[in-house]
Scaffold this motif. Sequence first.
Motif, mmCIF file in Angstrom:
data_model
loop_
_atom_site.group_PDB
_atom_site.id
_atom_site.type_symbol
_atom_site.label_atom_id
_atom_site.label_comp_id
_atom_site.label_asym_id
_atom_site.label_seq_id
_atom_site.Cartn_x
_atom_site.Cartn_y
_atom_site.Cartn_z
ATOM 1 N N LEU A 126 0.831 -1.202 0.000
ATOM 2 C CA LEU A 126 0.000 0.000 0.000
ATOM 3 C C LEU A 126 0.867 1.253 0.000
ATOM 4 C CD1 LEU A 126 -2.851 1.220 0.213
ATOM 5 C CD2 LEU A 126 -2.657 1.022 2.699
ATOM 6 N N LEU A 127 1.891 1.271 0.847
ATOM 7 C CA LEU A 127 2.791 2.424 0.907
ATOM 8 C C LEU A 127 3.577 2.582 -0.388
ATOM 9 C CD1 LEU A 127 4.032 1.962 4.567
ATOM 10 C CD2 LEU A 127 2.770 3.936 3.713
ATOM 11 N N GLY A 128 3.909 1.459 -1.033
ATOM 12 C CA GLY A 128 4.592 1.536 -2.322
ATOM 13 C C GLY A 128 3.764 2.281 -3.348
ATOM 14 N N GLY A 129 2.439 2.101 -3.296
ATOM 15 C CA GLY A 129 1.556 2.830 -4.201
ATOM 16 C C GLY A 129 1.505 4.318 -3.921
ATOM 17 N N PHE A 130 1.939 4.729 -2.723
ATOM 18 C CA PHE A 130 1.992 6.147 -2.372
ATOM 19 C C PHE A 130 3.347 6.774 -2.689
ATOM 20 C CE2 PHE A 130 -1.946 5.301 -0.328
ATOM 21 C CZ PHE A 130 -2.570 6.530 -0.143
ATOM 22 N N ASN A 131 4.220 6.026 -3.348
ATOM 23 C CA ASN A 131 5.467 6.607 -3.838
ATOM 24 C C ASN A 131 5.132 7.822 -4.705
ATOM 25 O OD1 ASN A 131 7.532 6.861 -6.177
ATOM 26 N ND2 ASN A 131 8.645 5.709 -4.627
ATOM 27 N N GLU A 132 5.852 8.902 -4.529
ATOM 28 C CA GLU A 132 5.512 10.146 -5.223
ATOM 29 C C GLU A 132 5.434 9.975 -6.737
ATOM 30 O OE1 GLU A 132 6.814 14.090 -3.005
ATOM 31 O OE2 GLU A 132 8.526 12.778 -3.317
ATOM 32 N N GLU A 133 6.379 9.233 -7.298
ATOM 33 C CA GLU A 133 6.379 9.069 -8.750
ATOM 34 C C GLU A 133 5.115 8.368 -9.233
ATOM 35 O OE1 GLU A 133 7.315 9.718 -12.481
ATOM 36 O OE2 GLU A 133 8.484 10.490 -10.781
ATOM 37 N N ILE A 134 4.699 7.343 -8.505
ATOM 38 C CA ILE A 134 3.484 6.612 -8.879
ATOM 39 C C ILE A 134 2.247 7.458 -8.622
ATOM 40 C CG2 ILE A 134 2.064 4.593 -8.349
ATOM 41 C CD1 ILE A 134 4.670 3.131 -7.592
ATOM 42 N N ARG A 135 2.179 7.985 -7.420
ATOM 43 C CA ARG A 135 0.971 8.705 -6.997
ATOM 44 C C ARG A 135 0.707 9.943 -7.838
ATOM 45 N NH1 ARG A 135 0.360 11.700 -1.159
ATOM 46 N NH2 ARG A 135 -1.826 12.299 -1.334
ATOM 47 N N TYR A 136 1.727 10.794 -8.027
ATOM 48 C CA TYR A 136 1.490 12.067 -8.701
ATOM 49 C C TYR A 136 1.509 11.933 -10.226
ATOM 50 C CZ TYR A 136 1.825 13.979 -4.054
ATOM 51 O OH TYR A 136 1.599 14.248 -2.726
ATOM 52 N N ARG A 137 2.187 10.926 -10.748
ATOM 53 C CA ARG A 137 2.097 10.672 -12.187
ATOM 54 C C ARG A 137 0.678 10.210 -12.543
ATOM 55 N NH1 ARG A 137 5.507 9.507 -16.591
ATOM 56 N NH2 ARG A 137 7.380 9.715 -15.306
ATOM 57 N N LEU A 138 0.139 9.291 -11.732
ATOM 58 C CA LEU A 138 -1.224 8.817 -11.977
ATOM 59 C C LEU A 138 -2.251 9.930 -11.787
ATOM 60 C CD1 LEU A 138 -1.180 5.283 -10.278
ATOM 61 C CD2 LEU A 138 -1.174 5.808 -12.726
ATOM 62 N N ALA A 139 -1.953 10.849 -10.850
ATOM 63 C CA ALA A 139 -2.872 11.972 -10.606
ATOM 64 C C ALA A 139 -2.815 13.018 -11.710
ATOM 65 C CB ALA A 139 -2.559 12.619 -9.263
#
Length: 556
Positions: free
Chosen positions: A381-394
């Motif tokens: 779950l925390l891996g999905g909150f990695n900035e690159e993943i989270r903000y790229r998807l956003a």
Amino acid sequence: MERNERKALIAAWIILAAYLSPLYLLGEHAHIRVHDNMDSNIAWYRVLVRSGELFGPIDAVIPQVINGLPRNAFGTEFSGIVWLHALFPSMVAYALSQTITRIFAFLGMYWLLRRHFLPNPESWLIRVGVSLAFALTPFWPSGMLSTLGMPLALWAFLSIRKGEATWKEWLAIILLPFYASFVLGFFFFLAAMGAVWLFDGVVRRQWNKRLFAAIVLMTSLFLAIEYRLVYSLVFDGEPTSRNEFLSSRLSFLHCLRLTLKNYVLGHTHVMTVHGLIILPVLWAAFFLVWRRQRGPLERRFLLLFWLNIALSAWYAFWFYKGWQPLKERISLLNTFNFARFHFLRPMVIYLDFALALQIIAKERAAWRRLVPIALTLQLLLLGGFNEEIRYRLAGTPSFEQFYSEHLFSEIKRYIGKPVSSYRVASVGLHPAIAQYNGFYTLDTYNNFYPLSYKRQFRRIIAKELDKNPVLKDYFDHWGNRVYLFSAELGKHYMFTKRSHKVIHHFEINTKAFKQLGGKYIFSSVPIMNARDIHLRFLRAFTDRQSVWKIYVYEVE
């Protein structure tokens, strides 16, 4: 140390390195947090370093922002993150800060669990897993070790309390103030340590001199390092924007709802991502403890369990309207945010998570299998909150796209005058972008600036505020965002070139804007009635690398 624990530690370091790798591999193409990061702090560091006032006197000002933002608004020159930005390009400094913070978050939690909470050899998986999870939490970047450094500090203080400290614990206490903030974490931690010292003295009749000395030492270092803040809060007589804060206006029922929200979801500045996995584990352990005889492990778990709830309640009820009369009489209650005792929650939650897993591990085999499952799910779950993943998807811009240095250099060349000779303001994008690119701005995002300037700037946007009660309340009773607000845009400041948004009726006072030295407006959307408010459209700027299309207007 057992072989299994050594292997787990090696795996943890590999995972942590992988988590941090996008910052180094992608550089300025990386996606990082915008809110309270790229829209403010990163630009602040750049402005401060370039101003030549890094070591400026108490009464120095930074002319690039609001015709002279007090130097003290940028914080201390003895902060480690400031020096990273002074020595390295912004994105390199950011990556290094993330690395430093997460390494010491892991070490602090691991040492704390190993020495003081879960020292048994068979608890190796919980120690390593929880420490890694804690180190991967999406903390507020400019907070540094303000919250993630608390386990390291607690490890040191508890060792001193027990009389087991070596030079390492004292070194941690001395160095942490240089990479953490007093008001964004450690004031509240040290207040908690003071409560522990008082408990020992009053209840146990043990007035621990070493513990008291450690508290005084760390507090003194923080106050010395953050002398600018101390001066501004205690000695500076000029009213600031904080004097008009109106924070206590929630009803009792609203505070109850906010308590529940904070308890389950947390807060943007201290995100713990605990609601989905950790919270059910805590409650499962709570019901197991409820029906068994309680030893030291269970008592510690319950203490942290109730403290977690109490901190959420404290946070919510700090905004209860019943406080307001007292806050009006005592200005410090307005200018200093005592709600931030909830900044203790990341440490409390993850410590309690570790104890809950240990309680579950003591049950029969069916329960014990939940331990590695819960740890694995939380790490994923925390891996999905990695900035690159989270903000790229956003869909938010990368660092390079956000600041668009090439595009703003082109605007600078087009204007063709020294940037210090005119002032600009932005519409539909954060003023931090113009500041980062060297422009002198009348608008800004700062949490500490003269109240007189707030009132001067309000004249410019008064009609737009009157159109939108939400914006009016936002500016008048908080006001950290000194923006050219548009009622049509609302509280949105990221209109990229893909947006089709248009401002039809912009009613700013261009005369008041001009009186403050304003010359140009950078808008990310077209202003259809520009001529009616004495704005002359010059040119629109865009390029392939930028996410913005900047419409440049000149005040006539």
